[in-house]
Design an enzyme around this catalytic site. Structure first.
Site, PDB file in Angstrom:
ATOM      1  N   ASP A 250       0.789  -1.232   0.000  1.00 45.47           N
ATOM      2  CA  ASP A 250       0.000   0.000   0.000  1.00 45.47           C
ATOM      3  C   ASP A 250       0.820   1.281   0.000  1.00 45.47           C
ATOM      4  OD1 ASP A 250      -2.379  -1.396  -0.050  1.00 45.47           O
ATOM      5  OD2 ASP A 250      -2.533  -1.487   2.138  1.00 45.47           O
ATOM      6  N   ASP A 274       0.187   5.630   1.952  1.00 37.94           N
ATOM      7  CA  ASP A 274      -0.883   5.144   2.831  1.00 37.94           C
ATOM      8  C   ASP A 274      -0.608   5.603   4.255  1.00 37.94           C
ATOM      9  OD1 ASP A 274      -3.223   3.872   3.527  1.00 37.94           O
ATOM     10  OD2 ASP A 274      -2.329   1.899   3.666  1.00 37.94           O
ATOM     11  N   ASP A 278       1.475   1.207  10.318  1.00 40.32           N
ATOM     12  CA  ASP A 278       0.260   0.390  10.382  1.00 40.32           C
ATOM     13  C   ASP A 278       0.569  -0.897  11.128  1.00 40.32           C
ATOM     14  OD1 ASP A 278      -0.993   2.314   8.897  1.00 40.32           O
ATOM     15  OD2 ASP A 278      -1.709   0.956   7.331  1.00 40.32           O
ATOM     16  N   ARG A 330      -5.614  10.146  12.790  1.00 35.96           N
ATOM     17  CA  ARG A 330      -5.080   8.823  13.143  1.00 35.96           C
ATOM     18  C   ARG A 330      -3.733   8.907  13.870  1.00 35.96           C
ATOM     19  NH1 ARG A 330      -6.476   4.432   8.357  1.00 35.96           N
ATOM     20  NH2 ARG A 330      -8.709   4.895   8.215  1.00 35.96           N
TER      21      ARG A 330
END
EC number: 4.2.2.2
Length: 452
Positions: A250, A274, A278, A330
């Site tokens: 990604d 992205d 993560d 986020r």
């Protein structure tokens, strides 16, 4: 006259005796703390290395073994260690000794050492939080990266970063010189590796970036990672004996997938396709600390999706980071698991800072939240994908956070009542966050001098 001189001499001896005693006491306190920490780390390392775990992790059971049963207790222990560190630093200062300690428990453990380059592996003793048992390549040899190229992702050249990270044995990977590494495809790491960029200015940029998938014990320290691109749909080597077809990557700076005992520390991350970090698919025992995040939209994702219940065992510590210029949301965005967010500096966001769905537990302590000018974005928290008032049962706690410029944190669940029995002990005061996070990001390290 003789009597006065005798009294003066006696008083001097008494003062000297008291001073020496204080010095020995402070030194013993510090040595005992370090010895205890090293002993615990060594015992944990021996236990882990003697386990029957394979290089790659398979199945829910193995990952469950790495999640602690009482995450509040871990947060409590972290706060205890912070308190011990503060006591020892204070004792040294009272005795007139110089101390480079600033209350950052991780940095105070190693950054004062002028000989850091001779004691590189001591870094592995300094982790904290859920990822504190990430030993990386501490028990292995050094591997020196001498070549910045990434010409062949199936048969990587010796001396390249790709060749280093795919090896089976534990390795502590360092860099001979400054370099910019443009990866053709995602860098697929193997277990028991440390990437240690101290002493060099190393950028992974303008190509693929780092994948930590179905492995354990990784430390990533001191990198500049930025402008990561979407790649994939090719064959990539992941070990000396295995190369396989990879789907689309990604464009995350660091993707942690189904892995455990991972520590991401002192990196500068920005502007990727992205996410910046993560953590997904049942990963657990993770610490993300001392990083500097800038110029990005979706910064940190902790949890795969709402229906992926394996992430209920996810446990992540987010500590001492600076969430800086040009960020939108986020920081992190959480699902299912337990997340300890402590002593971070939030100076910029455009939508929200901390968000989540699927009933995550979020324990926010001693952070500084500076809200943007936009009146509709003053709230630190954001509940996503919720039905009705179900979010009110989620345990989101704020303890002694510093909320400035109109910022506000909406607690819920046990956090709404402020029940101290469910909270770990206080972190460092939020007023110290500026000093604690002042060196977030990749450091400048020179041999013979402390890192700054």
């Amino acid at each position: 006259m003789a009597t006065s001189s005798l009294k003066l001499t006696s008083a001097c001896f008494v003062l000297l005796f008291i001073f020496v005693g204080c010095v020995l006491t402070a030194t013993n306190l510090r040595n005992n703390e370090i010895s205890r920490s090293r002993k615990l780390k060594t015992e944990d390392s021996k236990s882990f290395n003697s386990s029957p775990m394979t290089t790659r992790l398979d199945g829910v059971v193995e990952l469950n073994e790495h999640a602690v049963t009482d995450p509040d207790k871990v947060a409590h222990e972290v706060s205890n260690l912070i308190h011990m560190s503060e006591q020892n630093i204070t004792a040294r200062r009272k005795l007139g000794f110089f101390s480079c300690g600033n209350g950052n428990l991780i940095d105070d453990c190693w950054r004062c050492d002028r000989n850091w380059n001779k004691n590189r592996k001591h870094l592995a003793d300094c982790g904290m939080g859920f990822g504190s048992k990430a030993f990386g390549g501490r028990n292995g040899s050094y591997y020196v990266v001498t070549d910045h190229s990434d010409d062949d992702v199936v048969n990587p050249k010796p001396g390249t970063l790709r060749h280093a990270v795919i090896q089976v044995e534990p390795l502590w990977i360092i860099f001979k010189r400054d370099m910019v590494i443009k990866l053709k495809q995602e860098l697929i790491m193997n277990s028991f590796k440390t990437i240690d960029a101290r002493g060099a200015n190393v950028h992974i940029a303008n190509g693929a970036c780092i994948t930590i998938q179905n492995i354990t014990n990784v430390i990533v320290h001191g990198l500049h990672i930025h402008d990561c691109k979407r790649t994939g749909n090719v064959t990539v080597r992941s070990s000396p004996s295995q190369a396989g077809f990879r789907g689309t990557a990604d464009g995350d700076a660091i993707n942690i997938f189904g892995s455990s005992h991972i520590w991401i520390d002192h990196n500068s991350l920005s502007n990727c396709t992205d996410g910046l970090v993560d953590v997904v698919n049942g990963s657990t025992a993770i610490t993300i600390s001392n990083n500097h995040f800038t110029h990005h939209d979706e910064v940190m994702l902790l949890g795969h999706n709402d229906s992926y219940t394996r992430d209920k065992m996810m446990q992540v510590t987010v500590a001492y980071n600076h969430f800086g210029e040009g960020l939108i949301q986020r920081m992190p965005r959480c699902r299912h698991g337990y997340f300890h967010v402590v002593n971070n500096d939030y100076t910029h966001w455009k939508m929200y800072a901390i968000g989540g769905s699927a009933n995550p537990t979020i324990n926010s302590q001693g952070n500084r939240f500076a809200a943007p000018k936009n009146h509709s974005a003053k709230e630190v928290t954001k509940r996503l994908d919720t039905k009705g008032n179900e979010w009110m049962e989620w345990n989101w706690r704020s303890e002694k956070d510093l909320l400035v410029n109109g910022a506000f944190f909406t607690p819920s669940g046990e956090g709404a009542s402020g029940d101290s029995q469910t909270l770990s002990l206080p972190a460092k005061p939020a007023s110290m966050v500026d000093a604690i996070t002042a060196s977030a990001g990749a450091l400048s390290c020179r041999r013979g001098k402390p890192c700054y």
